[in-house]
Enzyme design. Sequence first.
Site, PDB file in Angstrom:
ATOM      1  N   GLU A 103     -67.708 116.273 -37.981  1.00 49.96           N
ATOM      2  CA  GLU A 103     -68.569 115.480 -37.085  1.00 49.96           C
ATOM      3  C   GLU A 103     -69.015 116.328 -35.900  1.00 49.96           C
ATOM      4  OE1 GLU A 103     -70.145 112.791 -36.601  1.00 49.96           O
ATOM      5  OE2 GLU A 103     -69.167 111.035 -37.445  1.00 49.96           O
ATOM      6  N   ASP A 104     -70.209 116.032 -35.424  1.00 48.89           N
ATOM      7  CA  ASP A 104     -70.686 116.690 -34.208  1.00 48.89           C
ATOM      8  C   ASP A 104     -70.058 116.057 -32.970  1.00 48.89           C
ATOM      9  OD1 ASP A 104     -71.992 114.316 -34.760  1.00 48.89           O
ATOM     10  OD2 ASP A 104     -73.998 115.050 -34.329  1.00 48.89           O
ATOM     11  N   ASP A 107     -68.578 109.215 -30.141  1.00 43.63           N
ATOM     12  CA  ASP A 107     -68.892 108.537 -28.884  1.00 43.63           C
ATOM     13  C   ASP A 107     -68.054 107.258 -28.840  1.00 43.63           C
ATOM     14  OD1 ASP A 107     -70.060 107.350 -26.700  1.00 43.63           O
ATOM     15  OD2 ASP A 107     -72.078 107.968 -27.188  1.00 43.63           O
ATOM     16  N   PHE A 156     -75.121 111.959 -21.920  1.00 42.92           N
ATOM     17  CA  PHE A 156     -75.869 112.293 -23.137  1.00 42.92           C
ATOM     18  C   PHE A 156     -76.058 113.803 -23.193  1.00 42.92           C
ATOM     19  CE2 PHE A 156     -79.441 112.672 -26.039  1.00 42.92           C
ATOM     20  CZ  PHE A 156     -79.028 111.816 -27.045  1.00 42.92           C
ATOM     21  N   VAL A 157     -75.665 114.390 -24.327  1.00 44.33           N
ATOM     22  CA  VAL A 157     -75.757 115.849 -24.456  1.00 44.33           C
ATOM     23  C   VAL A 157     -76.642 116.230 -25.644  1.00 44.33           C
ATOM     24  CG1 VAL A 157     -73.542 116.338 -23.352  1.00 44.33           C
ATOM     25  CG2 VAL A 157     -73.609 115.912 -25.825  1.00 44.33           C
ATOM     26  N   ARG A 169     -82.004 120.509 -31.116  1.00 42.01           N
ATOM     27  CA  ARG A 169     -80.907 120.797 -32.049  1.00 42.01           C
ATOM     28  C   ARG A 169     -80.656 122.301 -32.153  1.00 42.01           C
ATOM     29  NH1 ARG A 169     -79.780 116.123 -35.053  1.00 42.01           N
ATOM     30  NH2 ARG A 169     -81.557 114.804 -35.525  1.00 42.01           N
TER      31      ARG A 169
END
Length: 184
Positions: A103-104, A107, A156-157, A169
């Site tokens: 996973e990136d 959250d 938020f990144v 990206r």
Amino acid sequence: MYEGDIASVLISEEQIQDKIAELAAIIAERYPVGAPEGDLLLVGVLKGAVFFMTDLARALPIPTQMEFMAVSSYGSSTSSSGVVRILKDLDKDIAGRHVLIVEDIIDSGLTLSWLMRNLRTRNPASLEVVTLLRKPDAIKVDVEVANVGFDIPDEFVVGYGLDYAERYRDLPYIGTLEPTVYGG
Ligand code: XMP
């Protein structure tokens, strides 16, 4: 690139690559090479995890295979609802395989918790998760994540796979955006 859009660099390219080497060493210890279950199967969640997945695969000193899934979570673009739709499923059966979800970012953790439940019903030999980033909210959700790269603040990144409206990206680092980008 993207001049004026990036407010700050939260995690540098070097920090990311050092962390991947660290995670790869830890992960490799847990999976025996030549096991009857076959090579470790990395399952990447499109599109955000692509950069992390390819760098991790190359850093791992054990053979791995790759599968991808695309899911979309109902809800606004910046928060997920936990109701998930599969846009692209795995091409292969994972029964009896050692599976590592890549996973990136986690959250709320709702997407991952749904994904774990879904993949568990397919009877893998083992199912674990590695995520590059985790936000503090994720701690509220009961989802086991064995490997976490960085815990980050609730901002938020973008970069290194993460996008805003499909942009950024391709940045090699993780950063935050100037409010002007959101129309602020
Ligand atoms: P949950 O809340 O279910 O959502 O853990 C995880 C997914 O939400 C997206 N996400 C982000 N994307 N920058 C992004 O570009 C962020 O800061 C961010 N926070 C959450 C992402 O798609 C992730 O898989």
